[in-house]
Design a protein around this motif. Structure first.
Motif, short mmCIF file in Angstrom:
data_model
loop_
_atom_site.label_atom_id
_atom_site.label_comp_id
_atom_site.label_asym_id
_atom_site.label_seq_id
_atom_site.Cartn_x
_atom_site.Cartn_y
_atom_site.Cartn_z
N LYS A 72 5.68 4.11 15.46
CA LYS A 72 5.89 4.23 16.75
C LYS A 72 4.91 5.43 17.00
N ASP A 73 4.94 6.36 16.27
CA ASP A 73 4.07 8.20 17.59
C ASP A 73 3.29 7.43 16.41
N TYR A 77 1.83 3.03 24.12
CA TYR A 77 2.53 2.11 25.44
C TYR A 77 2.87 2.61 26.88
N MET A 88 12.43 15.31 37.26
CA MET A 88 12.40 16.12 35.52
C MET A 88 10.43 16.28 36.67
N THR A 92 6.51 18.87 31.91
CA THR A 92 8.42 18.95 31.52
C THR A 92 8.15 17.29 30.86
N PHE A 93 8.10 16.04 32.20
CA PHE A 93 8.17 15.17 31.51
C PHE A 93 6.72 14.41 30.03
N TYR A 96 7.83 16.04 27.64
CA TYR A 96 9.21 15.30 26.49
C TYR A 96 8.36 13.74 25.33
N ILE A 97 8.25 13.63 26.21
CA ILE A 97 7.30 12.34 25.51
C ILE A 97 6.94 12.35 24.21
N ASN A 99 7.02 15.22 22.82
CA ASN A 99 7.86 15.73 21.60
C ASN A 99 9.04 14.08 21.38
N LEU A 100 9.24 13.35 21.69
CA LEU A 100 9.59 12.21 20.81
C LEU A 100 8.58 11.39 20.44
N LYS A 101 7.10 12.10 20.61
CA LYS A 101 6.09 10.54 19.73
C LYS A 101 5.66 12.20 18.33
N ARG A 104 4.13 18.71 19.29
CA ARG A 104 5.23 19.77 19.43
C ARG A 104 3.77 20.90 19.42
N GLN A 141 2.54 8.50 33.79
CA GLN A 141 2.44 7.83 32.63
C GLN A 141 1.43 7.86 32.15
#
Lengths: 316, 438
Positions: A72-73, A77, A88, A92-93, A96-97, A99-101, A104, A141
């Motif tokens: 996934k990283d 998508y 948000m 920041t949005f 955040y996405i 960071n999830l990938k 940083r 997005q």
């Protein structure tokens, strides 16, 4: 070329509806692949299975040599259904996405600024997502889907809801990313879009694969062996030429379609006609993807299905 | 794990570090307390002295008693007030909250028994009351035991009550004196002694029973646990539904697995729950310290509270997130929340029974029925005079945490299916099918 996505005999059913049926695909690395089909063809279901968001009832899918869960990283998508955290802030949005990938650091903040400039959204970083228009949210997005510089980018209907100017902006970014060597798969029900930018296409209809090939091969394979000629005088008969099998007026009745014999060389014939007959124009007729798709549906499912597909695509 | 913590931090930040949370959970309680403190002096200022003329038509001995009582009346609860600890009576806020004796500045006008008094002229003549006590009221075994006090329209309820109460006492005093008794001595004789129950402790010491602690502590602990767990569980429900309705869920699932998302959300809201617990718990501790009652709580009770709080939070959180993932709109959640709320209200219904009978059948049986376990056990451990058996506590912890594991497992299966579902919400039966399918 190595396959970046392998779909092996995959099926998925929702209740009574078979969304995807025994689908086999192999998407080579580095291509810009259009994933095409009318609404409800099974495109989004297949993409969600590729992303391991939903799981196939049978068969298996490999992405980047493994399960999408583990890759996934390295995948970007953009889902068909757009969504952001309304309260948000834009920066920041995206952060955040990212960071999830797994991304940083200070470089990320610079990348966010750069991408916002690139999609012509400067100065929105501090704004709340709900303050943006739908088109702007879609671009935010889009950035969130590629901010982590993934090897594989999957975009589900990336142009839907965008105005022509934004379509061009996103289209040119997709083209640039492809030039950089990314593998890009994007789904669309507007076949003309894919025809303009893709180098490979996969067409599906009612969960079945219809076409899966390079776009050049597709055109070649579906070459109608036609030349369109616009003579100065319409009272001319081209059937006297040995390479011409038959001659018919076009819909507009201002030109002829010349159907060539199987062994005819269209280039030589164009040169011959241009040198001997007064004409306004002459060209080889290339079938559109829409026509190819409808012909394929007609071959496999009959004329009624083809007619229905034609209407569906016309209204898309 | 880093992704789970990233989700958890966002969940915490976007819930606990928002204006709405700070306002609702911190500022509002502070404002409420502030208003309460401000209103007390205002209440005090409302107690004006009773002034004016009182017309008394009564036998002389009764009239004397009435005058004496109205001039020197103490509050009817004075005896109980005298028993309050100094920390309360010396506290400026608490002191203001205590009832005060009514101040009077009255002129008494005696009306002969044979004179007809025109009550309608009461207000015009400047009277605050007309007290009429017939002689028959003083006769022992008299058939009538009623007297009338006429007051003007604008006399306050407190002052009216003050007059009626003291007139009644005056009649009783006069009756006693006519029989040759001293009223104050009689009252002293009739005063009930205060019996203090002494209980033998585990260590053999004998200590007085703390009825206040036995009554208040269980409900206070349970309310704290319930509020902290339920509030953050509610946030979990709304944030899950928000992610579904905003369609952001698919973006998240392109980056993390459903289990990472679920784990992050539950951990994040656990932080919120801890903040709520910390705030209200601190307020409770300050309250106990203020009233020198901190010794009614034991360390073992605090440790068990933490153990049952974690258990209770996970039980409520998993139920909430399961409902949140199954529906697309908050309004759709109501039908699934109904049975759940009913279940979670059971400890409130059982609280009085369990406080009185912490070793009774109801208490024991309900201790091992998740998700009631943490709530019932916290009531039992704080209300039982003789501590619960160790095996009971260990068994409840074992049963409770096994239930937590089962609930997490079931929620994970519901979450995986429900999170991408849109449209008509499932019923409870369909949720169970999801558990089977998931």
């Amino acid at each position: 070329m190595n396959a970046i996505i392998e779909v092996n005999n995959v099926s998925k059913t929702y209740g009574e509806t078979k969304a995807v049926s025994e689908l086999n695909l192999s998407i080579p690395s580095g291509v810009l692949c259009g994933f095409l089909g009318p609404n409800g063809a099974g495109k989004s279901t297949t993409i969600r299975m590729m992303m391991s968001i939903i799981h196939p009832d049978s068969g298996y899918i490999q992405v980047l040599g493994t399960s999408a869960l583990d890759a996934k990283d390295n995948i970007g998508y953009l889902p068909e259904e757009r969504g952001v955290y309304r309260k948000m802030r834009v920066g920041t949005f995206i952060q955040y996405i990212a960071n999830l990938k797994g991304i940083r650091g200070s470089q990320l903040k610079r990348d966010i600024d750069n991408w916002l400039d690139r999609v012509e959204l400067p100065g929105v970083k501090k704004k709340k997502c709900e303050e943006l228009s739908k088109g702007m949210q879609q671009k935010v997005q889009f950035i969130a889907s590629i901010i982590h510089n993934p090897e594989l980018i999957i975009l589900d209907e990336p142009f839907s809801g965008l105005d022509p100017l934004n379509t061009q902006t996103i289209g040119s970014i997709i083209h640039e990313l492809h030039q950089e060597g990314k593998t890009i798969i994007f789904s669309t029900h507007v076949l003309q879009q894919a025809e303009e930018i893709c180098d490979r296409i996969v067409m599906i209809d009612k969960g079945h694969k219809v076409i899966d090939d390079d776009i050049a091969h597709v055109h070649e394979a579906h070459n109608p062996n036609l030349i369109q000629v616009v003579p100065l005088d319409l009272n001319i008969d081209f059937t006297s030429l040995p390479e011409v099998e038959r001659q018919s007026l076009t819909k507009e009745e201002d030109a002829y379609h010349l159907k060539l014999t199987a062994d005819a060389d269209p280039v030589k014939l164009i040169q011959s006609i241009a040198g001997s007959t007064p004409i306004k124009g002459i060209e080889i007729v290339k079938p559109t993807l829409t026509e190819i798709f409808i012909n394929k549906v007609a071959e496999t499912e009959g004329q009624d299905a083809a007619k229905a597909t034609r209407e569906q695509l016309a209204h898309a | 794990m880093r992704k789970v913590l990233t989700v958890a931090w966002r969940e915490f930040r976007d819930t606990a570090m928002t204006k709405a949370f700070i306002f609702g959970a911190i500022i509002m309680p502070v404002i409420s307390i502030g208003l309460f403190v401000m209103i007390i002096p205002l209440l005090d200022s409302e107690d004006e002295p009773l002034t004016g003329i009182i017309a008394i038509q009564a036998p002389d001995d009764v009239a004397d008693e009435i005058e004496d009582l109205l001039q020197n009346a103490a509050h009817p609860l004075q005896e109980q007030l005298n028993q309050l600890p100094d920390i309360v009576t010396n506290d400026p806020i608490a002191k203001n909250m205590l009832p005060q004796a009514t101040e009077t500045d009255l002129v008494y006008k005696r009306i002969p028994m044979d004179v007809e008094f025109d009550e309608k002229t009461l207000a015009e003549e400047g009277y605050v009351a007309f007290v009429s006590v017939p002689e028959t009221l003083l006769t022992p075994m008299s058939e009538t035991n009623t007297l009338e006090i006429t007051v003007p329209t604008n006399l306050s309820v407190d002052h009216t009550d003050f007059l009626t109460r003291n007139t009644e006492t005056a009649v009783v005093n006069a009756r006693l004196k006519r029989q040759g008794h001293q009223p104050d001595a009689m009252r002293e004789l009739l005063k009930r002694p205060n019996a203090i129950a002494m209980r033998i402790q585990e260590d053999g010491n004998v200590e007085s029973d703390n009825e206040l602690a036995r009554r208040i502590l269980p409900i206070a602990f349970m309310m704290l646990l319930w509020t902290a767990a339920f509030t953050s569980g509610n946030y979990l429900l709304t944030t899950t539904i928000e992610e579904k309705s905003n369609k952001v869920i698919e973006v998240l699932l392109s980056a993390i697995s459903p289990m990472q998302l679920l784990g992050g959300k539950i951990i994040g809201q656990a932080g919120v729950s801890a903040v709520i617990l910390g705030m209200y718990g601190s307020a409770a501790i300050i309250g106990l310290l203020t009233f020198a009652l901190f010794d009614i709580v034991t360390i073992s009770q605090l440790v068990l509270f933490i153990v049952y709080f974690i258990m209770g939070y996970f039980m409520i959180a998993t139920m909430m997130v399961a409902v949140g993932s199954a529906v697309s709109e908050l309004s759709d959640a109501q039908s699934l929340m109904g049975p759940m709320m009913l279940l979670l209200m059971i400890p409130f219904f059982l609280w009085p029974i369990i406080t009185d009978h912490p070793h009774g059948t109801v208490a024991i049986v309900s201790s091992y029925i998740p998700p009631l376990t943490p709530f019932i056990m916290i009531i039992r451990t704080t209300s039982a005079n003789d501590p619960l058996m160790l095996w009971e506590i260990l068994l409840s912890i074992g049963v409770g945490y096994l239930a937590v594991l089962a609930m997490v497992w079931m929620t994970a299966r519901i979450f995986r299916i429900g999170i991408l579902m849109q449209g008509k919400p499932p019923n409870l039966w369909q949720l169970l099918l999801w558990v089977k399918r998931g």
